[in-house]
Design an enzyme around this catalytic site. Sequence first.
Site, short mmCIF file in Angstrom:
data_model
loop_
_atom_site.label_atom_id
_atom_site.label_comp_id
_atom_site.label_asym_id
_atom_site.label_seq_id
_atom_site.Cartn_x
_atom_site.Cartn_y
_atom_site.Cartn_z
N TYR A 69 0.44 -1.24 0.23
CA TYR A 69 0.02 0.10 0.14
C TYR A 69 0.90 1.34 0.25
O TYR A 69 1.35 1.61 1.03
CB TYR A 69 -0.93 -0.48 1.59
CG TYR A 69 -1.86 -0.77 0.74
CD1 TYR A 69 -2.13 -1.70 0.25
CD2 TYR A 69 -2.70 -1.32 2.70
CE1 TYR A 69 -2.89 -3.02 0.36
CE2 TYR A 69 -3.43 -2.64 2.84
CZ TYR A 69 -3.77 -3.36 1.59
OH TYR A 69 -4.88 -4.65 1.40
N GLY A 219 -23.62 -2.33 -4.86
CA GLY A 219 -24.04 -2.50 -6.13
C GLY A 219 -25.49 -1.93 -6.17
O GLY A 219 -26.31 -0.55 -5.18
#
Length: 297
Positions: A69, A219
Amino acid sequence: MTDTTDTSPALSPTIDLLDLGTVHRLGFGAMRIVGPGVWGEPESRGTAVDVVRRAVELGVDFIDTADSYGPNISEEIIAEALYPYPDGVRIATKVGFVRTGPDVWVPVGRPEYLRQQTELSLRKLKVDSLDLLQLHRIDPKVDRDEQFAVLRDLQQEGKVKALGLSQVSVEDLEAAAKFFTVSTVQNRYNLTDRSSEDVLKYSEDNGIGFIPWAPISAGELAKQGGPVDEAAKRLGASTSQVALAWLLRRSPVMMPIPGTGSIAHLEDNLGAANISLDDATFAELDAAGAAAAADAK
């Protein structure tokens, strides 16, 4: 440090992790405290430091990061924010990816590389032993047992307290168990992605903490008028809180680690511990998510 006089969210239930001990199940994922594409410095390093500190102020005692990261930057920011670490705070990190640019992830599982990256994580996090080291991906170009063996060796040498795997199958977990105790598994799982259902069941049966990545993704279900949106309105909650509350209720080994670079989003996410889904709402969300997952296949 951020002012802490405001009302804090409730703490989530706890889980006893093998080789590591007890942590609260709602943690913090530190992927989003770096730059776009999980690459480079964040827009404001000071803000990133404040987000990490605020997470701990609000009771988070499990923070998940990775050497990739940034790369490196997330681990460095965590150390800057928290070292010397408060009692009970566990920092989990991962090795096994090389980064060659924004949003580019290349698995590398050569034993010498995994060992090197572990040593560097020890240095960046300023510790003598990592709380939890997870293999970010099994490198298909390297014998799987060689990757597991070096993790075992690092634990036996005292450089790592607990070990875990990421994005693996049940068969991978069974193979790894011949080398070390698997404390956690980190696979993609959310309301609309149930592809790791068998891995979750294996985790439940074997006392393994299941860390779902992309935990908030819902979603169409979270759009206006969708079941997550409707549940959020009834509960006076955000859609993110509802998605996280569903995960916390879904399984006692579930350990969501929503990530953000914003204190406001952090506080909202952690507020999921205050959300109690009744049986009917849980069942409605579960059925809608399962249907969406089936449609996506």
